[in-house]
Design an enzyme around this catalytic site. Structure first.
Site, short mmCIF file in Angstrom:
data_model
loop_
_atom_site.label_atom_id
_atom_site.label_comp_id
_atom_site.label_asym_id
_atom_site.label_seq_id
_atom_site.Cartn_x
_atom_site.Cartn_y
_atom_site.Cartn_z
N HIS A 1 11.93 82.46 56.84
CA HIS A 1 12.71 83.53 56.21
C HIS A 1 11.91 84.83 56.14
O HIS A 1 11.90 85.52 55.11
CB HIS A 1 13.16 83.07 54.82
CG HIS A 1 14.47 83.62 54.38
ND1 HIS A 1 14.61 84.91 53.92
CD2 HIS A 1 15.70 83.07 54.33
CE1 HIS A 1 15.87 85.10 53.58
NE2 HIS A 1 16.56 84.01 53.83
N GLU B 1 16.46 84.95 61.19
CA GLU B 1 16.25 83.53 60.90
C GLU B 1 16.74 82.69 62.07
O GLU B 1 17.95 82.53 62.27
CB GLU B 1 17.01 83.13 59.64
CG GLU B 1 16.60 83.90 58.40
CD GLU B 1 17.67 83.86 57.30
OE1 GLU B 1 18.11 82.77 56.93
OE2 GLU B 1 18.09 84.93 56.85
C1 BGC Z 1 21.12 84.24 52.78
C2 BGC Z 1 21.52 85.28 51.76
C3 BGC Z 1 20.60 85.15 50.59
C4 BGC Z 1 19.16 85.30 51.06
C5 BGC Z 1 18.14 85.11 49.97
C6 BGC Z 1 19.73 84.57 53.22
O1 BGC Z 1 19.32 83.73 54.25
O2 BGC Z 1 22.01 84.18 53.86
O3 BGC Z 1 22.85 85.18 51.40
O4 BGC Z 1 20.89 86.11 49.59
O5 BGC Z 1 18.89 84.39 52.10
O6 BGC Z 1 18.37 83.94 49.32
#
Ligand code: BGC
Length: 348
Positions: A179, A313
């Site tokens: 992430h 991602e």
């Molecule tokens: C999600 C979002 C979320 C973020 C942090 C992302 O991958 O799709 O909706 O707010 O991660 O949690």
């Protein structure tokens, strides 16, 4: 090239280590064993200034106060699982719900909040760290004892390579991702408005208000989701297009064309001249433009704000277990899960 290690913090009385991978081009990648998390990438701009180009912090405690998964390894299953419910071979499973009526990013206290075993390595053409985690049967409701390893490495071609391996003793779901939030401007006050994105994707996954996919893939033509040619992310921030309005930007999976040569994604920031090209074995990339980032989160002394960073991602399509054609995320005993994603840094 070298890999070095410092004590970064303490969590449940265990030492958190941060490793620094450095190549001969002054590029640095920092990772820690809490959440097998990327904490920093430093890369030169076209003037030769080397600065942080991802959101993260040099202070471990910042990671205990954020819920944005900065640089974390996410899993077992990245993205939302509708109603936290699924079945494999006729057996039903219910996961804890941590995102309204759904389960997001593997449920509460998932991979990103666990301490992984870490083993640095050094080879002729790369330096890296291997992180290992044992995730017992029933963790957050998922079946199967899962052994998972994530290998982070950096080479002389300025490539950050992520390699995943896993096995299970019962059929289970697995769809991990990283992430990382990029901000290639290297300036923590500037949003990603100036960033240009190009994707080898002609279809994106429509989402509902709660962020779960509807299952429909929409042709990007004539929408702010058309990144088949390099385009500013801002096109979606300023748009009235309902899918953008829903989330104040992008929070969507793009289904990758996988039609041949070239990277799956190229992100660039013209002022700094930095460019990142991503190539993955997965079938999708989720682009999340940091829409929910707010000043309640402070990283490295900097209050966050919307659009301060954006993720790429690499994963199989979210909620794949519920939608035909989204890909297989069931891992079975006797099969070794493997996935690779490479982010290469260049100057334009
Ligand atoms: C999600 C979002 C979320 C973020 C942090 C992302 O991958 O799709 O909706 O707010 O991660 O949690």
């Amino acid at each position: 090239m070298e890999v070095s290690k410092i004590e970064f913090g303490l969590f449940h009385n265990q030492t958190i280590w941060q490793y620094t991978l450095t190549n001969d081009n002054r590029m640095k990648l920092k990772v820690m064993n809490y959440g097998a998390t990327l904490t920093n990438i430093e890369a030169p701009d076209k003037q030769g200034n080397t600065t942080r180009v991802v959101i993260g912090s040099d202070h471990f405690h910042d990671y205990l106060q954020e819920d944005a998964y900065f640089g974390a390894t996410v899993g077992r299953v990245a993205g939302r699982i509708t109603a936290g419910r699924f079945s494999i071979d006729g057996t039903n499973y219910q996961l804890p719900l941590n995102d309204g009526k759904n389960t997001n990013h593997g449920g509460p206290d998932s991979f990103e909040h666990l301490i992984w075993d870490s083993h640095p390595f050094s080879k002729a053409d790369q330096v890296g760290v291997r992180f290992d985690l044992f995730s017992p049967n029933g963790t957050n409701g998922f079946p199967g004892n899962l052994n998972i390893s994530v290998f982070y490495s950096l080479n002389q071609k300025n490539e950050w390579h992520l390699h995943y391996e896993a096995t299970t003793d019962k059929p289970t779901l697995l769809n991990p991702t990283n992430h990382v939030y990029f901000n290639l401007a290297g300036d923590p006050d500037r949003t990603v408005d100036s960033h240009l994105l190009k994707l080898a994707s002609h279809r994106f996954g429509e989402i509902k208000k709660d962020g779960t996919p509807t299952g429909r893939l929409i042709d990007v033509a004539d929408t702010p989701f058309d990144f088949t040619k390099s385009a500013a992310l801002k096109q979606g921030f300023d748009s009235d297009y309902p899918q953008n309005k829903l989330v104040n930007g992008y929070d969507h999976p793009f289904f990758l064309d996988k039609s041949g040569e070239g990277p799956d994604a190229v992100l660039e920031e013209p002022l700094s001249g930095r460019q990142v090209s991503m190539t993955t074995t997965n079938n999708a990339v989720v682009v999340y433009s940091g829409n929910a980032l707010s000043s309640q989160i402070v990283m490295d002394g900097k209050p966050m704000k919307a659009h301060l960073g954006m993720t790429l991602e690499a994963q199989m399509m979210p909620d794949a277990i519920h939608h035909e054609g989204f890909g297989n995320i069931i891992l079975r005993p006797g099969v070794k899960y493997e996935a690779d994603t490479v982010y290469r840094f260049d100057l334009i």
